[in-house]
Motif scaffolding. Structure first.
Motif, PDB file in Angstrom:
ATOM      1  N   GLY A   1      -5.035  -7.326  -2.444  1.00 45.75           N
ATOM      2  CA  GLY A   1      -3.637  -6.937  -2.585  1.00 45.75           C
ATOM      3  C   GLY A   1      -3.507  -5.576  -3.229  1.00 45.75           C
ATOM      4  O   GLY A   1      -4.494  -4.879  -3.472  1.00 45.75           O
ATOM      5  N   HIS A   2      -2.279  -5.164  -3.497  1.00 48.48           N
ATOM      6  CA  HIS A   2      -1.959  -3.993  -4.318  1.00 48.48           C
ATOM      7  C   HIS A   2      -2.242  -2.642  -3.673  1.00 48.48           C
ATOM      8  O   HIS A   2      -2.281  -1.625  -4.365  1.00 48.48           O
ATOM      9  CB  HIS A   2      -2.672  -4.077  -5.669  1.00 48.48           C
ATOM     10  CG  HIS A   2      -2.337  -5.319  -6.439  1.00 48.48           C
ATOM     11  ND1 HIS A   2      -1.105  -5.501  -7.038  1.00 48.48           N
ATOM     12  CD2 HIS A   2      -3.058  -6.446  -6.663  1.00 48.48           C
ATOM     13  CE1 HIS A   2      -1.093  -6.699  -7.620  1.00 48.48           C
ATOM     14  NE2 HIS A   2      -2.249  -7.283  -7.403  1.00 48.48           N
ATOM     15  N   ASP A   3      -2.470  -2.591  -2.378  1.00 53.97           N
ATOM     16  CA  ASP A   3      -2.591  -1.317  -1.668  1.00 53.97           C
ATOM     17  C   ASP A   3      -3.636  -0.406  -2.312  1.00 53.97           C
ATOM     18  O   ASP A   3      -3.378   0.757  -2.611  1.00 53.97           O
ATOM     19  CB  ASP A   3      -1.229  -0.613  -1.612  1.00 53.97           C
ATOM     20  CG  ASP A   3      -1.224   0.583  -0.660  1.00 53.97           C
ATOM     21  OD1 ASP A   3      -2.046   0.577   0.266  1.00 53.97           O
ATOM     22  OD2 ASP A   3      -0.420   1.509  -0.871  1.00 53.97           O
ATOM     23  N   LEU A   4      -4.835  -0.962  -2.540  1.00 48.63           N
ATOM     24  CA  LEU A   4      -5.959  -0.199  -3.075  1.00 48.63           C
ATOM     25  C   LEU A   4      -7.145  -0.319  -2.126  1.00 48.63           C
ATOM     26  O   LEU A   4      -7.245  -1.279  -1.347  1.00 48.63           O
ATOM     27  CB  LEU A   4      -6.372  -0.729  -4.456  1.00 48.63           C
ATOM     28  CG  LEU A   4      -5.396  -0.563  -5.609  1.00 48.63           C
ATOM     29  CD1 LEU A   4      -5.912  -1.317  -6.826  1.00 48.63           C
ATOM     30  CD2 LEU A   4      -5.187   0.905  -5.938  1.00 48.63           C
ATOM     31  N   ASP A   5      -8.064   0.640  -2.217  1.00 48.87           N
ATOM     32  CA  ASP A   5      -9.315   0.549  -1.465  1.00 48.87           C
ATOM     33  C   ASP A   5     -10.282  -0.321  -2.262  1.00 48.87           C
ATOM     34  O   ASP A   5     -11.197   0.177  -2.925  1.00 48.87           O
ATOM     35  CB  ASP A   5      -9.888   1.947  -1.232  1.00 48.87           C
ATOM     36  CG  ASP A   5     -11.219   1.910  -0.482  1.00 48.87           C
ATOM     37  OD1 ASP A   5     -11.545   0.855   0.112  1.00 48.87           O
ATOM     38  OD2 ASP A   5     -11.928   2.927  -0.491  1.00 48.87           O
TER      39      ASP A   5
ATOM     40  N   ARG B   1      -3.078   4.552  -8.258  1.00 53.57           N
ATOM     41  CA  ARG B   1      -2.480   5.287  -7.139  1.00 53.57           C
ATOM     42  C   ARG B   1      -1.835   6.580  -7.626  1.00 53.57           C
ATOM     43  O   ARG B   1      -1.941   7.636  -6.981  1.00 53.57           O
ATOM     44  CB  ARG B   1      -1.442   4.413  -6.429  1.00 53.57           C
ATOM     45  CG  ARG B   1      -2.040   3.251  -5.635  1.00 53.57           C
ATOM     46  CD  ARG B   1      -1.003   2.649  -4.694  1.00 53.57           C
ATOM     47  NE  ARG B   1       0.158   2.142  -5.419  1.00 53.57           N
ATOM     48  CZ  ARG B   1       0.304   0.910  -5.866  1.00 53.57           C
ATOM     49  NH1 ARG B   1      -0.672   0.024  -5.673  1.00 53.57           N
ATOM     50  NH2 ARG B   1       1.394   0.535  -6.504  1.00 53.57           N
TER      51      ARG B   1
ATOM     52  N   PRO C   1      -7.008   6.965  -1.459  1.00 53.56           N
ATOM     53  CA  PRO C   1      -7.634   5.640  -1.531  1.00 53.56           C
ATOM     54  C   PRO C   1      -9.031   5.687  -2.145  1.00 53.56           C
ATOM     55  O   PRO C   1     -10.048   5.582  -1.462  1.00 53.56           O
ATOM     56  CB  PRO C   1      -7.673   5.192  -0.068  1.00 53.56           C
ATOM     57  CG  PRO C   1      -7.707   6.464   0.718  1.00 53.56           C
ATOM     58  CD  PRO C   1      -6.884   7.452  -0.063  1.00 53.56           C
TER      59      PRO C   1
ATOM     60  N   ALA D   1      -2.870  -1.061 -10.648  1.00 52.93           N
ATOM     61  CA  ALA D   1      -2.917  -0.485  -9.306  1.00 52.93           C
ATOM     62  C   ALA D   1      -1.964   0.705  -9.190  1.00 52.93           C
ATOM     63  O   ALA D   1      -2.297   1.732  -8.582  1.00 52.93           O
ATOM     64  CB  ALA D   1      -2.571  -1.551  -8.267  1.00 52.93           C
TER      65      ALA D   1
END
Length: 404
Positions: free
Chosen positions: A359-363, A309, A315, A305
């Motif tokens: 989780g992990h701040d992904l789209d 990023r 995203p 992830a």
């Protein structure tokens, strides 16, 4: 520069015994992981080797080779390409294997222990070997182009396609590439347990969960995909009507950190992604979506992830449909390429498999998402530090006309 395009796909996987069956199941979100022998596995059901493989080869080879031979036949039929109709040196075979014929090997070792060396089959010397599927495919179809096997665990399926493009650029018009695996025998499972990355769950919905907040390890699975890769100009000359996509960019790196423990950062995976994009001459903004490696452990998912990023800075949609079937070792990366190509064809991105709490701040793609993309990046990582990325591009319909 010679362009390498994919003209045929063959799939043998827990999600289906053809590419289209696999695709329908993936879009439907069907989970093909079950508890067998008190352990979660992604098993291929309904696979009849005798109906797809020469009985003489069944005796000589392991289950993973049966799957490879069957998937190869499907891919060749899909591409309408018969190696026998071309110069023998015009076709190569480049497949990946990270497990080999362990089921055959275990059977023969048990025979040795219980009945002595006279009980061991002469085919033991070749059936377990990583290159067995390559050799048997080459012999069966009479191919004499450069043949090889790539052994980089889960990254192997992408590496085989990268090698296929290299071989085509060096003058061989067609390459059979990809990989299958059948690492579910007791011996193979014990080998995988040493990694410490297998889930301990017995509940299919709680097992392999890529990029989930509750990720706790992966589920081993069997199967994979084989693809026909061709020089675009040669394919056009023989009248090809269907092209799934172009292998536009590829890169591989290695963490060089530890034979078992993951690197403390995502620098080398990030480097592989950037190099693949540069090789394809595309920017991160041109990528429609990413098919991630999705290891299914908190640490490895977090590292991937972070790399995504860092490379995209936005995203970008991310999927990991292998959560529906398990990690198929090198067969999984080849299957993900097949899935990515079908997604480009139909303009829809499949969901992350078995995802409950993103989780992990992904789209992360939670439901199949309509998306008219022209470029997709696929990641794959192998145990021990292998990182590979491949960029696939939609091949325009007029491309074949120009190639002619």
């Amino acid at each position: 520069m010679t362009r390498a395009v994919i003209t045929g796909i063959g799939v043998i996987a827990p999600s289906g015994l053809t590419a289209e069956e696999h695709w329908r199941s993936t879009l439907a979100g069907d989970l093909h992981v079950g508890c067998h022998d008190d352990r979660l596995q992604g098993q291929v059901s309904g696979f009849d080797a005798e109906g797809l493989v020469d009985p003489r080869l069944i005796i000589q080879t392991d289950k993973w080779s049966w799957m490879s031979l069957a998937a190869t036949r499907m891919a060749l039929d899909d591409a309408k390409y018969d190696p026998a109709g071309h110069d023998p040196y015009a076709t190569s075979v480049v497949l990946a294997s990270g497990s080999g014929g362990n089921e055959f090997g275990q059977k023969e070792i048990q025979a040795l222990w219980s009945r002595g060396r006279a009980a061991v089959s002469a085919y033991q010397s070749i059936a377990w070997f990583y290159a067995a599927s390559v050799g048997q495919t080459s012999i069966l179809h009479g191919t004499k182009g450069p043949n090889s096997v790539l052994v980089s665990e889960g990254a192997g399926g992408l590496d085989s396609l990268g090698m296929a493009r290299r071989i085509i650029r060096r003058g061989t018009p067609a390459v059979i590439a990809g990989g299958t695996e059948a690492p579910l025998s007791p011996y193979a499972l014990v080998c995988q347990q040493t990694s410490g990355r297998l889930t301990a769950s017995r509940d299919p919905r709680a097992g392999y969960k890529p990029f989930d907040a509750d990720a706790n390890g992966y589920v081993p699975g069997e199967g994979g995909a084989v693809l026909v890769v061709e020089d675009a100009a040669t394919a056009a000359e023989r009248g090809v009507q269907q092209v799934y996509g172009e292998i536009a960019g590829y890169a591989a790196t290695h963490d060089g950190h530890h034979p078992e423990e993951p690197a403390p950062d995502s620098a080398q995976l990030e480097r592989a992604m950037r190099k693949a994009l540069a090789d394809a001459d595309v920017t991160p903004d041109e990528v429609g979506f990413v098919v991630a490696d999705g290891a299914g452990t908190p640490v490895l998912d977090g590292l991937e992830a972070a790399a995504i990023r860092a490379v995209f800075g936005r995203p970008v949609p991310v999927t990991a449909p292998q959560g529906f079937v398990g990690r198929l070792c090198s067969g999984g990366a080849a299957l993900n390429v097949a899935t990515a190509l079908l997604a480009l064809r139909d303009g829809v991105v499949p969901a992350v498999g078995n995802l409950s709490r993103p989780g992990h701040d992904l789209d992360l793609v939670r439901e199949p998402r309509r998306l008219a993309a022209d470029v997709v990046l696929v990641n794959a990582r192998g145990f021990g530090g292998f990182n590979s990325s491949i960029v696939l591009k939609r091949y325009p319909e007029e491309g074949l006309q120009h190639a002619r």
